[in-house]
Design an enzyme around this catalytic site. Structure first.
Site, short mmCIF file in Angstrom:
data_model
loop_
_atom_site.label_atom_id
_atom_site.label_comp_id
_atom_site.label_asym_id
_atom_site.label_seq_id
_atom_site.Cartn_x
_atom_site.Cartn_y
_atom_site.Cartn_z
N ALA A 68 0.66 -1.08 -0.03
CA ALA A 68 -0.01 0.19 -0.24
C ALA A 68 0.97 1.44 0.13
CB ALA A 68 -0.48 0.19 1.22
N GLY B 149 3.31 3.36 -2.64
CA GLY B 149 3.36 4.61 -4.05
C GLY B 149 2.55 3.95 -4.72
N LEU C 295 4.19 11.29 2.52
CA LEU C 295 3.31 11.87 2.13
C LEU C 295 3.10 12.65 0.66
CD1 LEU C 295 1.97 13.50 5.98
CD2 LEU C 295 1.40 11.38 4.82
N ILE D 295 3.15 -9.95 4.04
CA ILE D 295 3.06 -11.00 3.02
C ILE D 295 3.48 -12.13 3.49
CG2 ILE D 295 4.17 -10.76 1.27
CD1 ILE D 295 0.08 -11.53 0.52
N ASN E 6 10.34 -4.57 -2.89
CA ASN E 6 11.57 -5.14 -2.19
C ASN E 6 11.29 -6.36 -2.92
OD1 ASN E 6 10.95 -7.82 -0.07
ND2 ASN E 6 10.20 -5.57 -0.04
N ARG E 7 13.09 -6.57 -3.56
CA ARG E 7 13.08 -8.19 -4.33
C ARG E 7 12.45 -9.37 -3.70
NH1 ARG E 7 18.38 -10.03 -6.97
NH2 ARG E 7 18.68 -7.35 -7.49
N ALA E 8 12.66 -9.20 -2.20
CA ALA E 8 12.01 -10.67 -1.79
C ALA E 8 10.78 -10.55 -1.66
CB ALA E 8 13.35 -10.14 0.22
N ARG F 220 9.30 -9.68 -3.78
CA ARG F 220 8.71 -10.05 -4.79
C ARG F 220 8.60 -11.65 -5.32
NH1 ARG F 220 10.97 -4.48 -6.55
NH2 ARG F 220 8.70 -3.38 -7.66
N CYS G 39 38.34 1.25 -3.51
CA CYS G 39 39.00 2.31 -3.42
C CYS G 39 37.96 3.31 -3.94
CB CYS G 39 40.35 1.76 -3.69
SG CYS G 39 40.93 1.05 -5.86
#
Ligand SMILES: [Zn+2]
Lengths: 337, 645
Positions: B27, B29, B59, B98, B120-122, B124, B175
């Site tokens: 829930a 954007g 917001l 979920i 996030n990919r996890a 998904r 570096c």
């Protein structure tokens, strides 16, 4: 766009110095653009579902002021996508009904309603704004507003959503803007005496200034077939829907699905451009009221274009963006130049 | 509501909309935008799940939320606001993750279709597997800056989320991060390392001070930089960054001066680094470039924060404020236990402010123009619109019309801004998730890796399993059990001790995800130098492993650099830069002929990210994701990613 995009140019000391200045300038530029966005006053004409999406996007982005101009009242069709006007505001003025929820999106933006008819506004009215964005207007109205905006040096946008299809149009006159361009530079480290030559590539962002020239709305109407790209189905559909609106003073209603009146307008354009059956599937598709996800898509594009225009950042779409609900393709046509 | 008015839709679609039951996962954007579109369209049965609560920083684009909702459940408030749009909708909300076992295959089977609006990919990956297991169509979507994409995932018909290799989290040579950042992402990585050095778990691999062992600088041996101050590891010897900061009581001016003035001066003394590069410019706390008039970032100005770019003096102020707040938080925690430390959290305002300010300041010092800007509200709106149009097609049972659509930041050569694929992309037959019998090769040091590492790092972290069971094929020995207590004794044993060696086949099973994977083990020695190469590699087939073994000389910071290889894609992290460059060029030209445009949205990490249009053409794109809160955007194409040395 970058011209020499595949080239890796060696960065000389002189260039490095030059870019440095441009980069520093970029910092100042970006500040200037922010200020421009915060100072922008926008007029939105026509608070249907599409207008509501445009309003949401620019209010969230944080402009100075947004005025909703609409003499019409909320209709049942607005329930399909006009989320700023509450359901119970049916029959009330659409601009006024939209203000409270719009204001909730961002308390820092000054949101006003004006219930006048656009036809009663003098040309000088438009000079109060930095951007005017017109929806649900007739060709005559758009031409007149566009003309008045040109006179007062106001950036002009027009757009509509009919059912599942939609467009945005821009006339920014002579528009200056900045664009950040990434260039890849080769940096060589050679004086090590090692057998392996080391090369490095680094990306450098350069701000380029551009000027783009636009044409008024009247120039994109009824252009020749040869000046249109191959898949311009939506352009033809826009002409048909405009001609209908011009003739009947309103758009076809959902209850008039498959009406002969619309077919008659379509036939004129089909004949004129020799389209055979190329757009039949679109004429039979959902062209009634305004479908929420399409308002979100085309309103998202319009919102972004307005933000780009006032902040003078990024290449603007010159000049017609069309959304094809059948292919889901969104395409930019450059017409009337 | 469109579906309640005669004639807006065809009868077929109208009935399907009214009768459907749909799930929105997320829930944020995109989720807010999808929910608005659904209720306005007239969808009745809608369920929405999100674990998050509303933060002030949401917001400016998650437009269903207002200031008064801060701290409340996103799913709950999204439901409440959407009901004001359409009081007749029946919206069920879950303030939950979920991935918990409450949402099993039978939960997913309830829905006509599922829409992902995740960041996030996890998660998904997990929803991907659940929808494959339940055989429910999934609409996957993602945005990054001005770009986005929408695709259908349907078992047997289209690619699943894991069919195409997603670039593993990129790592950069130390570096580059410490001495010669050339891209904004380098500054973000540096800033996050700095966060950990100052407030989080101290990790010696995340040093942020100048690295005098930089081989490039060493070429100029005898120069001022290489003096007795540095130890053999190249770190300038002094008390730890944390210790130093504590000794000056986290004085923000002193910290700023050390990080952005003294250390930069030190870098400048390493002359060889700046022969061809633009040298950095040290900043003085007292003379920061001036602010933007009228642009203060206040909590009560949600709209203003969006799309705002901080001036450097603003960054200085934010730096000081966030240091103060974070050091107070740290102090409070350590009063409870001296070993406590802060943990990076993108939803914590001070943490985010600190990293954003530091990254911006460093980007300025190194003259990078890719400023940090937030996620774009209009992109979410456009992508969410496309998601719901895909939903219409699924409801019309016209799945073949659900071609992936890409939103581009600029039109392509055919003047397209929204670019549909020609066809639905077919599944990858070698996919280790959606193939009929999923298989993978795991190259790992069986003599140095423990069962616990296999469980946590490989299976859960990398392969996104929730509760895996692992059995050795042939012997039937269960080495990892999802039942608590059953295989705990194995945890600290090395794989070898339990008979897992080169050639062993493991049957891995995740009951919750209804997912089984056959893993073939290949022995691969772990480098003795910590951080020199990935601790393990996962591939679709063994051959992909061979040619690259020689190149494992590059420093990289984290373990588990994994790529699932298909024929066109290779491990990027373990190659030298010239190889990468060559390969990418070959790939680009070959792929242009054989493959259609592809925009991948990958997470670099959950919080901060960059977007880059990859490779020298406008057909192939690699967009790295993702974060709801702030992004760095490179608008244009870049040819070659340089990894220094
Ligand atoms: Zn797959």
């Amino acid at each position: 766009m970058v011209e020499d995009k595949n080239q890796n140019v060696e960065l000389t000391d002189h260039e490095a110095e030059l870019y440095d200045r441009q980069i520093r300038l970029w910092g100042l530029e970006s500040q200037k653009r922010q200020v421009q966005l915060r100072a922008a006053k926008i007029l939105i004409i026509g608070l249907n579902g599409y207008g509501a999406e445009i309003a949401k996007n620019i209010i969230l982005a944080g402009v100075k002021a947004v005025t909703f101009l609409d003499h019409r009242n909320v209709t049942v069709e607005d329930w399909c996508s006009q989320f700023l006007a509450p359901k119970e505001s049916l029959g009330k003025n659409r601009a006024e009904a939209s203000v409270p929820r719009a204001q909730n999106l961002n308390s820092m933006v000054d949101v006003k309603a004006d219930t006048s008819n656009i036809d009663d506004k003098p040309d000088t009215y438009f000079s109060e704004f930095n951007v005017v964005c017109a929806t649900q207007c007739t060709i005559m109205q758009i031409k007149r507003i566009n003309e008045a905006c040109r006179k007062h040096n106001v950036k002009f946008f027009a757009g509509d959503v009919w059912g599942l299809l939609g467009y945005t149009f821009a006339d920014l006159m002579t528009h200056e803007y900045a664009e950040d361009v990434v260039q890849t530079k080769k940096i060589q480290i050679s004086d090590s005496g090692e057998p392996m030559q080391k090369e490095k590539f680094e990306n450098i962002v350069v701000t380029e200034k551009h000027i783009e020239t636009f044409v008024p709305f009247k120039s994109i109407l009824n252009v020749t077939k040869s000046s249109l790209p191959k898949d311009s189905e939506i352009y033809y559909m826009i002409l048909i829907m405009f001609n209908y609106r011009e003739k009947y003073g309103k758009d076809p209603l959902p209850s008039e699905r498959e009406s002969e009146k619309l077919k008659a307008e379509a036939d004129i354009i089909i004949k004129k451009y020799d389209l055979e059956d190329k757009i039949d599937h679109l004429i039979e598709s959902d062209l009634y009221a305004q479908i929420s996800p399409v308002c979100a898509i085309v309103g998202g594009i319009m919102g972004q274009e307005i933000i780009k225009a006032v902040s003078q950042k990024g290449t603007p779409h010159n000049n017609l963006f069309t959304f094809n609900p059948d292919t889901l393709c969104g395409k930019i046509l450059r017409l009337g130049h | 509501m469109a579906a309640n008015i005669n004639g807006v839709f065809t009868e077929n679609l109208r009935n399907a909309i009214l009768q459907s039951k749909v799930l929105i996962v997320g829930a944020g954007g995109i989720g807010c935008e999808i929910l608005k579109n659904l209720v306005m369209t007239g969808f009745v049965n809608i369920e929405i799940i999100d674990l998050d609560t509303i933060d002030v920083s949401n917001l400016n684009r998650q437009f269903l939320f207002q200031k008064k909702h801060v701290g409340k459940s996103k799913a709950d408030v999204a439901r409440e606001t959407a009901l004001t749009f359409n009081p007749d909708a029946k919206i069920v909300h879950y303030h939950d993750s979920i991935t918990t076992s409450d949402y099993g295959v039978s939960f997913f089977k309830k829905f006509t279709l599922v829409m992902n609006a995740l960041d996030n990919r996890a998660a998904r990956n997990h929803v991907n597997r659940m929808c494959l297991a339940a055989d429910v169509p999934l609409i996957e979507s993602g945005t990054a800056g001005y770009e986005g994409q929408v695709e259908l995932i349907k078992k047997g018909l289209s690619q699943c989320y894991e069919c195409t290799p997603k670039a593993a989290q990129k790592t950069f040579p130390g570096c580059t991060i410490r001495n010669t950042p050339s891209e904004p992402i380098h500054c973000i990585v540096w800033a996050k390392h700095l966060f950990n050095q100052l407030f989080g778990e101290e990790d010696p691999d995340q040093d942020v001070s100048p690295d005098t062992a930089d081989p490039e600088a060493a070429d100029s041996a005898g120069q001022g930089a290489l003096n007795s101050e540095s130890n053999e590891k190249g770190n300038v010897d002094r008390t730890s960054t944390r210790g130093w900061a504590q000794s000056c009581n986290y004085d923000s001016e002193k910290l700023f001066t050390k990080l952005f003035h003294d250390d930069i001066k030190y870098l400048l003394s390493m002359d060889n680094l700046w022969k061809k590069r633009r040298p950095p410019i040290p900043l003085s706390w007292k003379e920061l470039p001036d602010g933007v008039p009228g642009c203060s970032k206040e909590v009560n100005e949600p709209g203003l924060k969006d799309q705002q770019r901080w001036s450097i003096s603003k960054c200085g102020t934010v730096f000081a404020e966030s240091v103060k707040s974070l050091s107070n938080n740290l102090k409070a925690l350590q009063e409870k236990s001296p070993n406590n430390h802060l943990v990076w959290d993108k939803d914590d305002q001070s943490s985010m402010d600190f990293v954003a300010a530091c990254a911006n300041i460093r980007a300025y010092i190194f003259a990078m123009a890719g400023n940090i800007i937030p996620a774009i509200a209009t992109t979410n709106a456009i992508v969410a619109g496309l998601v719901v149009l895909h939903a219409f097609r699924i409801l019309e049972n016209n799945l073949k019309a659900c071609k992936s659509v890409y939103l581009r930041s600029k039109m392509n050569h055919r003047n397209q801004l929204l670019v549909p694929e020609k066809n639905v992309n077919p599944p990858n037959p070698k996919c280790y998730v959606c193939a009929p019998t999923p298989q993978a090769v795991l190259a790992i040091d069986t003599s140095k890796t423990t069962i616990k590492e296999l469980d946590e790092v490989v299976l859960k972290n990398r392969l996104n399993m929730i509760a895996p069971d692992v059995m050795i094929d042939g012997t039937g020995n269960v080495v990892i059990s999802s039942e608590e207590g059953e295989t705990e004794d194995n945890n600290n044993k090395f794989l070898e001790e339990l008979g897992i060696k080169d050639g062993t086949i493991l049957k891995v099973d995740d009951f919750h995800q209804n997912y089984s994977l056959t893993v073939t083990i290949v022995y691969r020695e772990r480098s003795s130098l910590k951080g020199d190469s990935p601790d393990f590699v996962i591939l679709a087939k063994e051959q992909d492993l061979k040619p690259k073994e020689e190149d494992l000389v590059k420093p990289s910071t984290s373990n588990g650099q994994v790529e699932i290889s298909d024929d066109n894609v290779m491990i990027v992290e373990t190659e030298t830069s010239s190889d990468v460059a060559k390969k990418r060029k070959i790939e680009a030209s070959e792929e242009n002929l054989s493959k259609k445009r592809k925009l991948e949205i990958n997470d670099v990490d959950d919080d901060i990210s960059i977007i880059e249009n990859d490779i020298n053409n406008d057909m192939d794109k690699n967009t790295e994701e993702k974060n709801d809160d702030c992004l760095i955007v490179h608008d244009d194409n870049k040819s070659i990613v340089a990894t220094s040395q």
